[in-house]
Write a protein that holds these residues in place. Structure first.
Motif, PDB file in Angstrom:
ATOM      1  N   PHE A 155       0.704  -1.232   0.032  1.00 52.42           N
ATOM      2  CA  PHE A 155       0.083  -0.089   0.090  1.00 52.42           C
ATOM      3  C   PHE A 155       0.737   1.412  -0.037  1.00 52.42           C
ATOM      4  CE2 PHE A 155      -2.793   3.381   2.059  1.00 52.42           C
ATOM      5  CZ  PHE A 155      -3.699   3.244   1.013  1.00 52.42           C
ATOM      6  N   PHE A 156       1.963   1.336   0.913  1.00 50.36           N
ATOM      7  CA  PHE A 156       2.941   2.346   0.785  1.00 50.36           C
ATOM      8  C   PHE A 156       3.333   2.504  -0.638  1.00 50.36           C
ATOM      9  CE2 PHE A 156       7.335   3.869   0.684  1.00 50.36           C
ATOM     10  CZ  PHE A 156       7.044   4.920   1.407  1.00 50.36           C
ATOM     11  N   VAL A 157       3.785   1.621  -1.351  1.00 50.89           N
ATOM     12  CA  VAL A 157       4.415   1.904  -2.663  1.00 50.89           C
ATOM     13  C   VAL A 157       3.285   2.261  -3.609  1.00 50.89           C
ATOM     14  CG1 VAL A 157       5.193   0.443  -4.753  1.00 50.89           C
ATOM     15  CG2 VAL A 157       6.154   0.172  -2.440  1.00 50.89           C
ATOM     16  N   LEU A 158       2.144   1.920  -3.739  1.00 55.67           N
ATOM     17  CA  LEU A 158       1.104   2.379  -4.339  1.00 55.67           C
ATOM     18  C   LEU A 158       0.680   3.767  -4.030  1.00 55.67           C
ATOM     19  CD1 LEU A 158      -0.975   1.906  -6.556  1.00 55.67           C
ATOM     20  CD2 LEU A 158      -2.817   1.332  -4.781  1.00 55.67           C
ATOM     21  N   LEU A 159       0.665   4.024  -2.841  1.00 54.67           N
ATOM     22  CA  LEU A 159       0.287   5.382  -2.273  1.00 54.67           C
ATOM     23  C   LEU A 159       1.444   6.542  -2.776  1.00 54.67           C
ATOM     24  CD1 LEU A 159      -2.008   6.944  -1.047  1.00 54.67           C
ATOM     25  CD2 LEU A 159      -0.996   6.535   1.082  1.00 54.67           C
ATOM     26  N   GLU A 160       2.666   5.950  -2.410  1.00 59.92           N
ATOM     27  CA  GLU A 160       3.855   6.873  -3.085  1.00 59.92           C
ATOM     28  C   GLU A 160       3.792   7.320  -4.478  1.00 59.92           C
ATOM     29  OE1 GLU A 160       7.273   9.095  -2.144  1.00 59.92           O
ATOM     30  OE2 GLU A 160       6.583   7.606  -0.702  1.00 59.92           O
ATOM     31  N   VAL A 161       3.242   6.445  -5.181  1.00 59.25           N
ATOM     32  CA  VAL A 161       3.213   6.759  -6.925  1.00 59.25           C
ATOM     33  C   VAL A 161       1.933   7.626  -6.988  1.00 59.25           C
ATOM     34  CG1 VAL A 161       2.602   5.566  -9.086  1.00 59.25           C
ATOM     35  CG2 VAL A 161       4.319   4.319  -7.318  1.00 59.25           C
ATOM     36  N   LEU A 162       0.968   7.307  -6.408  1.00 63.47           N
ATOM     37  CA  LEU A 162      -0.271   8.231  -6.641  1.00 63.47           C
ATOM     38  C   LEU A 162       0.010   9.693  -5.978  1.00 63.47           C
ATOM     39  CD1 LEU A 162      -3.097   5.709  -5.212  1.00 63.47           C
ATOM     40  CD2 LEU A 162      -2.701   6.543  -7.377  1.00 63.47           C
ATOM     41  N   LEU A 163       0.616   9.577  -4.859  1.00 62.10           N
ATOM     42  CA  LEU A 163       1.188  11.159  -4.436  1.00 62.10           C
ATOM     43  C   LEU A 163       2.114  11.658  -5.285  1.00 62.10           C
ATOM     44  CD1 LEU A 163       1.793   9.936  -0.708  1.00 62.10           C
ATOM     45  CD2 LEU A 163       0.163  11.898  -1.164  1.00 62.10           C
ATOM     46  N   SER A 164       2.841  10.907  -5.601  1.00 60.65           N
ATOM     47  CA  SER A 164       4.061  11.597  -6.771  1.00 60.65           C
ATOM     48  C   SER A 164       3.551  11.892  -8.074  1.00 60.65           C
ATOM     49  CB  SER A 164       5.130  10.730  -6.882  1.00 60.65           C
ATOM     50  OG  SER A 164       5.742  10.648  -5.483  1.00 60.65           O
ATOM     51  N   VAL A 165       2.865  11.072  -8.658  1.00 64.71           N
ATOM     52  CA  VAL A 165       2.482  11.005 -10.244  1.00 64.71           C
ATOM     53  C   VAL A 165       1.130  11.862 -10.289  1.00 64.71           C
ATOM     54  CG1 VAL A 165       2.039   9.579 -12.097  1.00 64.71           C
ATOM     55  CG2 VAL A 165       3.896   9.062 -10.638  1.00 64.71           C
ATOM     56  N   LEU A 166       0.197  11.563  -9.457  1.00 69.30           N
ATOM     57  CA  LEU A 166      -1.156  11.826  -9.721  1.00 69.30           C
ATOM     58  C   LEU A 166      -1.554  13.050  -8.715  1.00 69.30           C
ATOM     59  CD1 LEU A 166      -3.080   8.747 -10.245  1.00 69.30           C
ATOM     60  CD2 LEU A 166      -2.231  10.284 -12.025  1.00 69.30           C
ATOM     61  N   ASP A 167      -0.498  13.281  -7.661  1.00 69.90           N
ATOM     62  CA  ASP A 167      -0.839  14.299  -6.606  1.00 69.90           C
ATOM     63  C   ASP A 167      -2.067  14.140  -5.803  1.00 69.90           C
ATOM     64  OD1 ASP A 167       0.351  16.713  -5.525  1.00 69.90           O
ATOM     65  OD2 ASP A 167      -1.038  18.127  -6.426  1.00 69.90           O
TER      66      ASP A 167
END
Length: 198
Positions: A155-167
Protein backbone atom coordinates in the motif's frame (compact mmCIF):
# COMPACT_ATOMS: atom_id res chain seq x y z
CA UNK A 1 -9.62 13.81 8.45
CA UNK A 2 -7.40 10.87 9.40
CA UNK A 3 -8.40 7.77 11.32
CA UNK A 4 -6.82 6.66 14.57
CA UNK A 5 -5.52 3.43 16.06
CA UNK A 6 -4.97 0.46 13.76
CA UNK A 7 -6.24 2.42 10.74
CA UNK A 8 -4.13 5.55 11.35
CA UNK A 9 -2.82 6.01 7.80
CA UNK A 10 -0.57 8.94 8.75
CA UNK A 11 1.17 6.89 11.43
CA UNK A 12 1.67 3.83 9.19
CA UNK A 13 2.79 5.87 6.18
CA UNK A 14 5.18 8.01 8.26
CA UNK A 15 6.68 4.90 9.90
CA UNK A 16 7.30 3.24 6.55
CA UNK A 17 8.31 6.49 4.85
CA UNK A 18 11.03 7.17 7.43
CA UNK A 19 12.80 4.02 6.19
CA UNK A 20 12.31 4.92 2.53
CA UNK A 21 13.40 8.52 1.91
CA UNK A 22 16.16 7.90 -0.64
CA UNK A 23 14.81 8.21 -4.24
CA UNK A 24 16.76 5.17 -5.51
CA UNK A 25 15.55 3.03 -2.60
CA UNK A 26 11.98 4.19 -3.24
CA UNK A 27 12.34 3.23 -6.93
CA UNK A 28 13.73 -0.21 -6.00
CA UNK A 29 10.78 -0.81 -3.67
CA UNK A 30 8.34 0.43 -6.30
CA UNK A 31 9.73 -2.19 -8.70
CA UNK A 32 10.01 -5.10 -6.26
CA UNK A 33 7.32 -4.91 -3.55
CA UNK A 34 4.32 -5.96 -5.66
CA UNK A 35 6.27 -8.83 -7.30
CA UNK A 36 7.05 -10.05 -3.74
CA UNK A 37 3.31 -10.08 -3.02
CA UNK A 38 2.60 -11.85 -6.32
CA UNK A 39 5.27 -14.52 -5.80
CA UNK A 40 4.10 -15.03 -2.19
CA UNK A 41 0.61 -15.71 -3.52
CA UNK A 42 2.12 -18.05 -6.11
CA UNK A 43 3.78 -20.05 -3.32
CA UNK A 44 0.53 -19.97 -1.31
CA UNK A 45 -1.36 -21.36 -4.31
CA UNK A 46 0.07 -24.76 -3.41
CA UNK A 47 -1.52 -24.76 0.06
CA UNK A 48 -4.70 -26.84 0.47
CA UNK A 49 -8.20 -25.38 0.12
CA UNK A 50 -9.66 -24.11 3.40
CA UNK A 51 -13.27 -24.44 2.26
CA UNK A 52 -15.24 -27.55 1.35
CA UNK A 53 -17.88 -26.56 -1.18
CA UNK A 54 -21.26 -28.33 -1.09
CA UNK A 55 -22.61 -30.28 -4.09
CA UNK A 56 -19.21 -30.40 -5.77
CA UNK A 57 -19.10 -26.63 -6.43
CA UNK A 58 -15.73 -25.52 -7.76
CA UNK A 59 -14.89 -21.86 -8.53
CA UNK A 60 -12.84 -23.16 -11.49
CA UNK A 61 -9.97 -21.57 -13.43
CA UNK A 62 -7.52 -22.82 -10.78
CA UNK A 63 -8.93 -20.43 -8.17
CA UNK A 64 -8.58 -22.25 -4.87
CA UNK A 65 -9.92 -20.58 -1.73
CA UNK A 66 -6.82 -21.36 0.29
CA UNK A 67 -4.29 -19.47 2.42
CA UNK A 68 -3.49 -17.15 -0.51
CA UNK A 69 -7.15 -16.15 -0.77
CA UNK A 70 -7.39 -15.44 2.99
CA UNK A 71 -4.16 -13.43 2.81
CA UNK A 72 -5.59 -11.41 -0.11
CA UNK A 73 -8.86 -10.68 1.72
CA UNK A 74 -7.07 -9.51 4.91
CA UNK A 75 -4.73 -7.20 2.99
CA UNK A 76 -7.57 -5.84 0.85
CA UNK A 77 -9.86 -5.08 3.80
CA UNK A 78 -7.02 -3.42 5.71
CA UNK A 79 -6.18 -1.17 2.76
CA UNK A 80 -9.81 -0.14 2.20
CA UNK A 81 -10.09 0.72 5.92
CA UNK A 82 -6.95 2.89 5.66
CA UNK A 83 -8.29 4.91 2.73
CA UNK A 84 -11.42 4.20 0.68
CA UNK A 85 -10.14 5.37 -2.73
CA UNK A 86 -6.49 4.29 -2.78
CA UNK A 87 -7.39 1.29 -0.62
CA UNK A 88 -9.98 0.11 -3.13
CA UNK A 89 -7.40 0.34 -5.92
CA UNK A 90 -4.90 -1.58 -3.74
CA UNK A 91 -7.58 -4.21 -2.98
CA UNK A 92 -8.28 -4.62 -6.71
CA UNK A 93 -4.55 -5.05 -7.38
CA UNK A 94 -4.32 -7.62 -4.56
CA UNK A 95 -7.15 -9.67 -6.07
CA UNK A 96 -5.63 -9.39 -9.56
CA UNK A 97 -2.34 -10.67 -8.09
CA UNK A 98 -4.19 -13.58 -6.45
CA UNK A 99 -5.99 -14.50 -9.69
CA UNK A 100 -2.79 -14.14 -11.74
CA UNK A 101 -0.72 -16.14 -9.25
CA UNK A 102 -3.40 -18.85 -9.14
CA UNK A 103 -3.51 -19.14 -12.94
CA UNK A 104 0.29 -19.21 -13.12
CA UNK A 105 0.47 -21.78 -10.31
CA UNK A 106 -2.05 -24.02 -12.07
CA UNK A 107 -0.12 -23.73 -15.35
CA UNK A 108 3.36 -24.31 -13.88
CA UNK A 109 2.42 -27.04 -11.40
CA UNK A 110 4.03 -27.55 -8.01
CA UNK A 111 7.47 -28.80 -9.11
CA UNK A 112 8.19 -25.70 -11.23
CA UNK A 113 5.87 -23.20 -9.52
CA UNK A 114 7.60 -23.18 -6.14
CA UNK A 115 11.00 -22.73 -7.86
CA UNK A 116 9.73 -19.72 -9.84
CA UNK A 117 8.14 -18.24 -6.70
CA UNK A 118 11.30 -18.75 -4.63
CA UNK A 119 13.57 -17.33 -7.37
CA UNK A 120 11.37 -14.21 -7.61
CA UNK A 121 11.50 -13.81 -3.81
CA UNK A 122 15.30 -14.06 -3.76
CA UNK A 123 15.76 -11.51 -6.57
CA UNK A 124 13.26 -9.02 -5.12
CA UNK A 125 14.47 -9.27 -1.51
CA UNK A 126 18.11 -8.94 -2.62
CA UNK A 127 17.18 -5.78 -4.52
CA UNK A 128 15.44 -4.34 -1.48
CA UNK A 129 18.33 -5.07 0.88
CA UNK A 130 20.71 -3.44 -1.61
CA UNK A 131 18.35 -0.42 -1.66
CA UNK A 132 18.58 -0.13 2.12
CA UNK A 133 22.27 -0.97 2.55
CA UNK A 134 23.72 0.99 -0.36
CA UNK A 135 21.30 3.89 -0.89
CA UNK A 136 19.13 4.39 2.21
CA UNK A 137 21.90 3.40 4.62
CA UNK A 138 19.24 2.38 7.13
CA UNK A 139 18.05 -1.09 8.09
CA UNK A 140 14.66 -2.12 6.61
CA UNK A 141 11.47 -1.33 8.53
CA UNK A 142 10.83 -5.05 8.99
CA UNK A 143 13.65 -5.20 11.56
CA UNK A 144 11.73 -2.75 13.80
CA UNK A 145 8.14 -3.79 13.10
CA UNK A 146 7.77 -6.97 11.07
CA UNK A 147 3.96 -7.04 10.78
CA UNK A 148 3.58 -3.35 9.94
CA UNK A 149 6.38 -3.48 7.37
CA UNK A 150 4.95 -6.52 5.55
CA UNK A 151 1.36 -5.32 5.75
CA UNK A 152 2.04 -1.71 4.73
CA UNK A 153 4.66 -2.27 1.99
CA UNK A 154 2.35 -2.81 -1.03
CA UNK A 155 0.00 0.00 0.00
CA UNK A 156 2.88 2.37 0.80
CA UNK A 157 4.39 1.83 -2.66
CA UNK A 158 1.05 2.39 -4.39
CA UNK A 159 0.26 5.50 -2.33
CA UNK A 160 3.77 6.85 -2.95
CA UNK A 161 3.17 6.55 -6.72
CA UNK A 162 -0.29 8.15 -6.43
CA UNK A 163 1.14 11.03 -4.36
CA UNK A 164 4.08 11.61 -6.72
CA UNK A 165 2.47 11.04 -10.12
CA UNK A 166 -1.18 12.02 -9.63
CA UNK A 167 -0.76 14.40 -6.67
CA UNK A 168 -3.37 12.30 -4.84
CA UNK A 169 -3.98 12.89 -1.14
CA UNK A 170 -6.34 10.81 1.02
CA UNK A 171 -7.44 14.13 2.54
CA UNK A 172 -6.20 17.76 2.44
CA UNK A 173 -2.99 18.29 4.40
CA UNK A 174 -2.02 14.59 4.42
CA UNK A 175 1.25 15.10 2.53
CA UNK A 176 2.39 18.02 4.72
CA UNK A 177 1.62 16.23 7.99
CA UNK A 178 3.24 12.97 6.89
CA UNK A 179 6.39 14.69 5.59
CA UNK A 180 6.78 16.48 8.94
CA UNK A 181 6.44 13.17 10.82
CA UNK A 182 8.89 11.43 8.46
CA UNK A 183 11.47 14.21 8.84
CA UNK A 184 11.10 14.16 12.64
CA UNK A 185 11.57 10.37 12.70
CA UNK A 186 14.65 10.53 10.44
CA UNK A 187 16.16 13.29 12.58
CA UNK A 188 15.56 11.27 15.76
CA UNK A 189 17.17 8.21 14.15
CA UNK A 190 20.20 10.25 13.01
CA UNK A 191 20.65 11.69 16.52
CA UNK A 192 20.56 8.20 18.07
CA UNK A 193 23.03 6.98 15.46
CA UNK A 194 25.35 9.93 16.21
CA UNK A 195 25.22 9.21 19.96
CA UNK A 196 26.22 5.57 19.34
CA UNK A 197 29.20 6.72 17.23
CA UNK A 198 30.33 9.33 19.78
Amino acid sequence: MGRSGLFDLEKHFAFYGAYHSNPVNILIHTLFVWPILFSTLLLMYFTPSLFNFPYGFDPGYGLILNLGFVFTVIYSLFYVCLDNKAGSLAALLCFLCWVGASLLGQRLGFSLGWKVGLAAQLVCWTGQFIGHGVFEKRAPALLDNLVQAFLMAPFFVLLEVLLSVLDYEPYPGFRTTVEARINADIQEWQEKKQKKIS
